[in-house]
Design a protein around this motif. Structure first.
Motif, PDB file in Angstrom:
ATOM      1  N   UNK A 183       0.835  -1.209   0.000  1.00 63.32           N
ATOM      2  CA  UNK A 183       0.000   0.000   0.000  1.00 63.32           C
ATOM      3  C   UNK A 183       0.864   1.251   0.000  1.00 63.32           C
ATOM      4  N   UNK A 185       0.241   5.242   1.245  1.00 67.43           N
ATOM      5  CA  UNK A 185      -0.643   6.228   1.866  1.00 67.43           C
ATOM      6  C   UNK A 185      -0.016   7.591   1.619  1.00 67.43           C
TER       7      UNK A 185
ATOM      8  N   UNK B  23       5.636  13.285   2.954  1.00 68.23           N
ATOM      9  CA  UNK B  23       6.118  12.132   2.193  1.00 68.23           C
ATOM     10  C   UNK B  23       5.131  10.966   2.282  1.00 68.23           C
ATOM     11  N   UNK B  24       4.993  10.185   1.208  1.00 72.19           N
ATOM     12  CA  UNK B  24       4.077   9.043   1.272  1.00 72.19           C
ATOM     13  C   UNK B  24       4.595   7.955   2.216  1.00 72.19           C
ATOM     14  N   UNK B  25       3.656   7.196   2.764  1.00 73.80           N
ATOM     15  CA  UNK B  25       4.016   6.050   3.611  1.00 73.80           C
ATOM     16  C   UNK B  25       3.755   4.799   2.785  1.00 73.80           C
ATOM     17  N   UNK B  26       4.792   3.982   2.610  1.00 74.68           N
ATOM     18  CA  UNK B  26       4.577   2.715   1.901  1.00 74.68           C
ATOM     19  C   UNK B  26       4.481   1.596   2.938  1.00 74.68           C
ATOM     20  N   UNK B  27       3.477   0.768   2.780  1.00 75.78           N
ATOM     21  CA  UNK B  27       3.193  -0.264   3.779  1.00 75.78           C
ATOM     22  C   UNK B  27       3.090  -1.627   3.098  1.00 75.78           C
ATOM     23  N   UNK B  28       3.735  -2.620   3.715  1.00 71.78           N
ATOM     24  CA  UNK B  28       3.588  -4.007   3.257  1.00 71.78           C
ATOM     25  C   UNK B  28       3.049  -4.830   4.414  1.00 71.78           C
ATOM     26  N   UNK B  51       8.465   5.666   5.793  1.00 72.21           N
ATOM     27  CA  UNK B  51       8.278   7.050   5.354  1.00 72.21           C
ATOM     28  C   UNK B  51       9.664   7.683   5.376  1.00 72.21           C
TER      29      UNK B  51
END
Lengths: 191, 160
Positions: A183, A185, B23-28, B51
């Motif tokens: 994802x 965000x 800044x965007x947060x990338x999540x896995x 982030x």
């Protein structure tokens, strides 16, 4: 006197030939403008009925649960299934996120269970801006649940998700992505 | 008891990392569940959130959105929480990342490590832009710090 009779014979012959010519021309013209074959195409053996511009809807206790539109459909009597082409499946607003509209190349509508399987370029969009794409979804009418076992790309506001498998509860509009979630965000002010 | 670790030998302050909040947060993760009523997205199973140069590891991570504008309000992490930024590591049972304030509040036996040095207490607030930690103790969890002073000779040698 003989000359006059001869003239009459010639005139009569000319008139008969002219009538014959007109008759033959008329017949030829009519046969050319008539369709070659006016019979309907033969349906496959399993197909009982072929339909165009279809609109199904399910109403329960006076409330519309869903609507299904298709350009073309074929009813398979043996399986009690309607096979639909160029489909639009509409799940009305339940107070959250607004109406959700799914489009797909094909669908199978189970006449007994009222379950629907959409396949081929499945794309969904809600009034609130939620979207997802996948290759195949199944709508379980008894649970009001849309599920997919395939790869899904889902976006809602600042959230963009890719994963495998999905569940969308129609009543709450809550979404689950079941495996391999990745994802992004976005944060900060938009624009 | 409040112990602020600013500069010095334990947790040296470093330059700001810019506008981290934008800044965007990338999540896995293994799984994701959204809740439209509470405006949350909950990631579960081997969660990794990044982030910029900040990475949070946890069993479960919930992103809360503001009703107005849909901005990220906070991110709650729970279960085996680890926060890594550069050579700093913070561990706790729970952590809350407040996006606007750019700070992480760690609870549940929180500890911050940098090299061999470590600080623990009841609550640790980590300011990610300033890269400083504020450790708060309580009646049942006093602040404890283990500091390994640098050898003078080594430092002198580096400066030459």
């Amino acid at each position: 006197m003989a000359k006059i009779n001869k003239i009459r014979h010639v005139l009569a012959t000319i008139i008969i030939l002219a009538i014959l010519y007109l008759a033959v021309s008329l017949v030829l013209k009519l046969t050319q403008t008539m369709p070659q074959d006016t019979r309907l195409p033969v349906l496959p053996r399993n197909i009982e009925l072929s339909l165009n511009n279809i609109h199904y809807s399910e109403v329960k206790d006076g409330v519309k649960k869903w609507e299904l539109f298709a350009d073309k459909g074929e009813f398979d009597k043996a399986k009690n299934v309607t096979l639909l082409m160029a489909v639009r499946f509409v799940l009305p607003d339940t107070g959250r996120n607004g109406t959700i509209t799914l489009t797909a190349d094909h669908a199978e509508y189970q006449n007994e269970t009222k379950n629907v399987t959409l396949s081929g370029n499945v794309f969904a969009r809600s009034d609130s801006g939620m979207e997802f794409t996948t290759s195949r979804v199944f709508y379980d009418a008894s649970r009001a649940l849309v599920t997919s076992q395939d790869r899904v790309r889902y976006t809602d506001g600042r959230l963009t998700v890719e994963g495998i498998g999905m569940e969308l509860a129609v009543r709450t509009k809550n979404v689950k992505v079941l495996r391999d979630v990745q994802a992004i965000v976005t944060t900060g002010k938009k624009g | 008891m409040l112990l602020s670790l600013l500069g010095g030998e334990v947790f040296a302050a470093q330059p700001l990392s810019g506008d981290r909040g934008g800044q965007p947060i990338t999540i896995k993760s293994n799984e994701l569940a959204t809740d439209s009523k509470s405006r949350t997205a909950t990631f579960s199973g081997n969660v990794t959130a990044r982030q910029g140069d900040l990475t949070i590891y946890a069993d479960r991570l919930t992103v809360y959105y503001l009703a107005k504008g849909g901005e990220v309000e906070k991110v709650e992490a729970s279960g085996n929480v680890r926060v890594v930024q550069g050579d700093r590591l913070a561990t706790a049972r729970e952590g809350v990342y407040l996006n606007k304030e750019q700070k992480i509040v760690l609870t549940g036996e929180p500890k911050v490590f940098q090299g061999e040095n470590a600080v623990s207490g009841k609550v640790i607030t980590y300011y990610v832009n300033e890269q400083k930690s504020v450790v708060t103790g309580g009646a049942d969890a006093r602040v404890e710090a283990v500091i390994h002073p640098k050898e003078k000779g080594k430092d002198d040698g580096k400066k030459r």
